[in-house]
Design a protein around this motif. Structure first.
Motif, PDB file in Angstrom:
ATOM      1  N   ARG A 170       0.837  -1.313  -0.021  1.00  0.00           N
ATOM      2  CA  ARG A 170       0.105  -0.192   0.001  1.00  0.00           C
ATOM      3  C   ARG A 170       0.759   1.468  -0.093  1.00  0.00           C
ATOM      4  O   ARG A 170       0.384   2.042  -0.599  1.00  0.00           O
ATOM      5  CB  ARG A 170      -0.811   0.098   1.238  1.00  0.00           C
ATOM      6  N   GLU A 177       0.829   6.920   4.896  1.00  0.00           N
ATOM      7  CA  GLU A 177      -0.356   6.560   5.534  1.00  0.00           C
ATOM      8  C   GLU A 177       0.119   6.826   6.959  1.00  0.00           C
ATOM      9  O   GLU A 177       1.088   6.330   7.501  1.00  0.00           O
ATOM     10  CB  GLU A 177      -1.033   5.290   5.135  1.00  0.00           C
ATOM     11  N   TYR A 189      -1.987  -1.541  11.693  1.00  0.00           N
ATOM     12  CA  TYR A 189      -3.201  -0.865  10.822  1.00  0.00           C
ATOM     13  C   TYR A 189      -2.909   0.279  10.298  1.00  0.00           C
ATOM     14  O   TYR A 189      -1.992   0.691  10.758  1.00  0.00           O
ATOM     15  CB  TYR A 189      -4.488  -0.533  11.934  1.00  0.00           C
ATOM     16  N   THR A 190      -3.713   0.538   9.098  1.00  0.00           N
ATOM     17  CA  THR A 190      -3.711   1.948   8.683  1.00  0.00           C
ATOM     18  C   THR A 190      -4.497   2.628   9.378  1.00  0.00           C
ATOM     19  O   THR A 190      -5.803   2.177   9.716  1.00  0.00           O
ATOM     20  CB  THR A 190      -3.883   2.016   7.055  1.00  0.00           C
ATOM     21  N   VAL A 192      -6.800   4.951   8.491  1.00  0.00           N
ATOM     22  CA  VAL A 192      -7.748   4.862   7.584  1.00  0.00           C
ATOM     23  C   VAL A 192      -8.727   3.691   7.924  1.00  0.00           C
ATOM     24  O   VAL A 192     -10.064   3.857   7.959  1.00  0.00           O
ATOM     25  CB  VAL A 192      -7.458   5.025   6.102  1.00  0.00           C
ATOM     26  N   TRP A 193      -8.220   2.428   7.994  1.00  0.00           N
ATOM     27  CA  TRP A 193      -8.954   1.442   8.173  1.00  0.00           C
ATOM     28  C   TRP A 193      -8.826   0.899   9.644  1.00  0.00           C
ATOM     29  O   TRP A 193      -8.328  -0.293   9.908  1.00  0.00           O
ATOM     30  CB  TRP A 193      -8.734   0.355   7.104  1.00  0.00           C
ATOM     31  N   ASP A 195      -9.813  -0.711  13.076  1.00  0.00           N
ATOM     32  CA  ASP A 195     -10.651  -1.514  13.790  1.00  0.00           C
ATOM     33  C   ASP A 195     -11.156  -0.851  15.066  1.00  0.00           C
ATOM     34  O   ASP A 195     -10.410  -0.105  15.833  1.00  0.00           O
ATOM     35  CB  ASP A 195     -10.396  -2.812  14.025  1.00  0.00           C
TER      36      ASP A 195
END
Ligand SMILES: [Zn+2]
Length: 212
Positions: A170, A177, A189-190, A192-193, A195
Protein backbone atom coordinates in the motif's frame (compact mmCIF):
# COMPACT_ATOMS: atom_id res chain seq x y z
CA UNK A 1 -25.75 -69.11 45.37
CA UNK A 2 -22.28 -69.04 46.83
CA UNK A 3 -20.31 -69.72 43.63
CA UNK A 4 -22.39 -67.03 41.94
CA UNK A 5 -21.49 -64.52 44.66
CA UNK A 6 -17.82 -65.40 44.35
CA UNK A 7 -18.03 -64.92 40.60
CA UNK A 8 -19.64 -61.48 41.00
CA UNK A 9 -17.02 -60.53 43.58
CA UNK A 10 -14.25 -61.73 41.30
CA UNK A 11 -15.64 -59.74 38.36
CA UNK A 12 -15.93 -56.65 40.57
CA UNK A 13 -12.31 -56.97 41.75
CA UNK A 14 -11.14 -57.52 38.16
CA UNK A 15 -13.07 -54.45 36.96
CA UNK A 16 -11.55 -52.28 39.68
CA UNK A 17 -8.12 -53.60 38.75
CA UNK A 18 -8.64 -52.75 35.07
CA UNK A 19 -9.87 -49.25 35.97
CA UNK A 20 -6.85 -48.61 38.23
CA UNK A 21 -4.50 -49.87 35.49
CA UNK A 22 -6.15 -47.65 32.87
CA UNK A 23 -6.05 -44.60 35.15
CA UNK A 24 -2.41 -45.14 36.12
CA UNK A 25 -1.45 -45.61 32.48
CA UNK A 26 -3.31 -42.50 31.41
CA UNK A 27 -1.93 -40.41 34.25
CA UNK A 28 1.63 -41.50 33.56
CA UNK A 29 1.95 -41.40 29.76
CA UNK A 30 0.75 -37.82 29.05
CA UNK A 31 2.98 -36.36 31.78
CA UNK A 32 6.03 -37.92 30.12
CA UNK A 33 4.74 -36.89 26.68
CA UNK A 34 3.91 -33.39 27.89
CA UNK A 35 7.49 -32.62 28.87
CA UNK A 36 8.84 -33.25 25.36
CA UNK A 37 5.80 -31.52 23.84
CA UNK A 38 6.36 -28.33 25.84
CA UNK A 39 10.04 -28.37 25.01
CA UNK A 40 9.39 -28.64 21.27
CA UNK A 41 6.82 -25.86 21.40
CA UNK A 42 9.19 -23.65 23.42
CA UNK A 43 11.82 -24.21 20.70
CA UNK A 44 9.30 -23.15 18.04
CA UNK A 45 8.38 -20.05 20.06
CA UNK A 46 12.03 -19.18 20.54
CA UNK A 47 12.80 -19.48 16.81
CA UNK A 48 9.86 -17.19 16.06
CA UNK A 49 10.90 -14.74 18.82
CA UNK A 50 14.46 -14.53 17.52
CA UNK A 51 13.20 -13.95 13.99
CA UNK A 52 10.95 -11.17 15.27
CA UNK A 53 13.88 -9.67 17.19
CA UNK A 54 16.02 -9.57 14.02
CA UNK A 55 13.21 -7.96 12.07
CA UNK A 56 12.59 -5.35 14.77
CA UNK A 57 16.27 -4.40 14.89
CA UNK A 58 16.51 -4.26 11.09
CA UNK A 59 13.39 -2.08 10.74
CA UNK A 60 14.71 0.23 13.49
CA UNK A 61 17.91 0.61 11.48
CA UNK A 62 15.94 1.39 8.32
CA UNK A 63 13.93 3.96 10.31
CA UNK A 64 17.14 5.68 11.45
CA UNK A 65 18.35 5.85 7.84
CA UNK A 66 14.98 7.25 6.70
CA UNK A 67 15.07 9.85 9.50
CA UNK A 68 18.59 10.93 8.47
CA UNK A 69 17.35 11.33 4.88
CA UNK A 70 14.33 13.35 6.02
CA UNK A 71 11.95 10.61 4.76
CA UNK A 72 9.39 10.84 7.56
CA UNK A 73 6.81 8.77 5.65
CA UNK A 74 9.17 5.81 5.30
CA UNK A 75 10.47 6.31 8.84
CA UNK A 76 6.89 6.01 10.12
CA UNK A 77 6.24 2.66 8.45
CA UNK A 78 9.61 1.25 9.52
CA UNK A 79 9.04 2.38 13.14
CA UNK A 80 5.52 0.95 13.22
CA UNK A 81 6.73 -2.42 11.92
CA UNK A 82 9.65 -2.44 14.41
CA UNK A 83 7.23 -1.66 17.28
CA UNK A 84 4.88 -4.46 16.17
CA UNK A 85 7.75 -6.96 15.92
CA UNK A 86 9.06 -6.02 19.39
CA UNK A 87 5.64 -6.53 20.96
CA UNK A 88 5.30 -9.92 19.30
CA UNK A 89 8.76 -10.89 20.51
CA UNK A 90 7.84 -9.89 24.09
CA UNK A 91 4.71 -12.04 23.94
CA UNK A 92 6.65 -15.02 22.60
CA UNK A 93 9.32 -14.61 25.31
CA UNK A 94 6.60 -14.51 28.00
CA UNK A 95 5.06 -17.69 26.58
CA UNK A 96 8.43 -19.48 26.67
CA UNK A 97 8.84 -18.52 30.33
CA UNK A 98 5.34 -19.78 31.10
CA UNK A 99 6.35 -23.13 29.60
CA UNK A 100 9.32 -23.21 31.99
CA UNK A 101 11.96 -22.20 29.41
CA UNK A 102 14.23 -19.19 28.96
CA UNK A 103 14.36 -16.82 26.02
CA UNK A 104 17.59 -15.32 24.72
CA UNK A 105 17.49 -12.93 21.75
CA UNK A 106 20.31 -13.31 19.19
CA UNK A 107 23.45 -11.47 20.30
CA UNK A 108 25.29 -10.67 17.10
CA UNK A 109 23.23 -9.16 14.35
CA UNK A 110 24.39 -7.99 10.93
CA UNK A 111 22.10 -5.17 9.80
CA UNK A 112 21.61 -4.02 6.23
CA UNK A 113 22.16 -0.38 5.26
CA UNK A 114 21.30 1.18 1.91
CA UNK A 115 19.12 4.18 1.12
CA UNK A 116 15.43 4.37 1.93
CA UNK A 117 14.01 3.71 -1.54
CA UNK A 118 16.24 0.67 -1.82
CA UNK A 119 15.25 -0.48 1.68
CA UNK A 120 11.50 -0.22 0.98
CA UNK A 121 11.86 -2.42 -2.12
CA UNK A 122 14.22 -4.79 -0.30
CA UNK A 123 11.84 -5.20 2.66
CA UNK A 124 8.87 -5.98 0.44
CA UNK A 125 10.84 -8.53 -1.59
CA UNK A 126 12.20 -10.14 1.58
CA UNK A 127 8.82 -10.36 3.31
CA UNK A 128 7.06 -11.71 0.22
CA UNK A 129 9.74 -14.32 -0.32
CA UNK A 130 9.70 -15.48 3.29
CA UNK A 131 5.92 -15.60 3.45
CA UNK A 132 5.72 -17.64 0.21
CA UNK A 133 8.15 -20.19 1.67
CA UNK A 134 6.52 -20.48 5.12
CA UNK A 135 5.42 -23.96 6.22
CA UNK A 136 3.29 -23.17 9.31
CA UNK A 137 4.59 -26.46 10.76
CA UNK A 138 5.04 -24.83 14.17
CA UNK A 139 1.41 -23.67 14.22
CA UNK A 140 0.15 -27.14 13.30
CA UNK A 141 2.41 -28.65 15.96
CA UNK A 142 1.02 -26.39 18.69
CA UNK A 143 -2.57 -27.03 17.52
CA UNK A 144 -2.13 -30.80 17.32
CA UNK A 145 -0.77 -30.80 20.90
CA UNK A 146 -3.64 -28.65 22.09
CA UNK A 147 -1.45 -25.73 23.14
CA UNK A 148 -3.83 -23.06 21.92
CA UNK A 149 -1.95 -20.29 23.73
CA UNK A 150 1.26 -20.99 21.77
CA UNK A 151 -0.72 -21.55 18.55
CA UNK A 152 -2.43 -18.19 18.96
CA UNK A 153 0.89 -16.33 19.34
CA UNK A 154 2.36 -18.11 16.32
CA UNK A 155 -0.76 -17.31 14.26
CA UNK A 156 -0.52 -13.64 15.32
CA UNK A 157 3.14 -13.68 14.27
CA UNK A 158 2.29 -15.09 10.85
CA UNK A 159 -0.63 -12.67 10.44
CA UNK A 160 1.72 -9.76 11.25
CA UNK A 161 4.13 -10.90 8.54
CA UNK A 162 1.28 -10.81 6.03
CA UNK A 163 0.01 -7.45 7.32
CA UNK A 164 3.48 -5.96 6.84
CA UNK A 165 3.53 -7.10 3.20
CA UNK A 166 0.12 -5.49 2.65
CA UNK A 167 1.24 -2.22 4.29
CA UNK A 168 4.48 -2.08 2.29
CA UNK A 169 2.50 -2.74 -0.92
CA UNK A 170 0.00 0.00 0.00
CA UNK A 171 2.92 2.33 0.76
CA UNK A 172 4.11 1.88 -2.85
CA UNK A 173 0.61 2.17 -4.38
CA UNK A 174 -1.21 4.70 -2.16
CA UNK A 175 1.71 6.64 -0.66
CA UNK A 176 2.34 7.71 2.94
CA UNK A 177 -0.28 6.73 5.52
CA UNK A 178 -0.66 7.07 9.27
CA UNK A 179 -0.29 3.80 11.13
CA UNK A 180 -1.34 2.31 14.44
CA UNK A 181 -0.17 -0.72 16.41
CA UNK A 182 -2.13 -2.73 18.98
CA UNK A 183 -0.04 -2.51 22.19
CA UNK A 184 -1.04 -6.00 23.32
CA UNK A 185 -0.57 -8.27 20.30
CA UNK A 186 1.31 -5.99 17.88
CA UNK A 187 -1.39 -6.01 15.18
CA UNK A 188 -0.70 -3.30 12.57
CA UNK A 189 -3.25 -0.96 10.98
CA UNK A 190 -3.51 1.97 8.64
CA UNK A 191 -5.39 4.67 10.54
CA UNK A 192 -7.82 4.96 7.60
CA UNK A 193 -8.99 1.39 8.24
CA UNK A 194 -8.76 1.22 11.98
CA UNK A 195 -10.78 -1.47 13.79
CA UNK A 196 -12.74 -0.31 16.84
CA UNK A 197 -11.33 -3.30 18.69
CA UNK A 198 -8.31 -5.39 17.79
CA UNK A 199 -9.78 -8.58 16.27
CA UNK A 200 -6.85 -10.58 17.64
CA UNK A 201 -6.93 -9.60 21.32
CA UNK A 202 -10.00 -7.32 21.77
CA UNK A 203 -7.98 -4.25 22.82
CA UNK A 204 -10.03 -1.04 22.21
CA UNK A 205 -8.67 1.38 19.58
CA UNK A 206 -8.06 4.24 22.05
CA UNK A 207 -5.16 2.19 23.46
CA UNK A 208 -3.45 1.78 20.07
CA UNK A 209 0.01 3.30 19.54
CA UNK A 210 -0.13 5.85 16.70
CA UNK A 211 2.63 6.61 14.18
CA UNK A 212 1.69 9.90 12.56
ZN1 LIG B 1 -4.35 -6.78 19.53
Amino acid sequence: MKPRLYLILLLFVASVGVLVWLYAGKAFVPRKHARSTWHEIAVDLEACGRRKHLKARQYERFAEIAAAEGRTDAERIFRAIACSEHLQEQNLAAAIRRLGGEYQPPREIALHGGDTDENLVRCLAFERNRYARRSDAEIRRAMSRDNRYAARLLIWASAADLREIQLLERRLEVGPEQLAVCPVCGNLYTVVWLDRYCPHCLTPDEAFIHFE
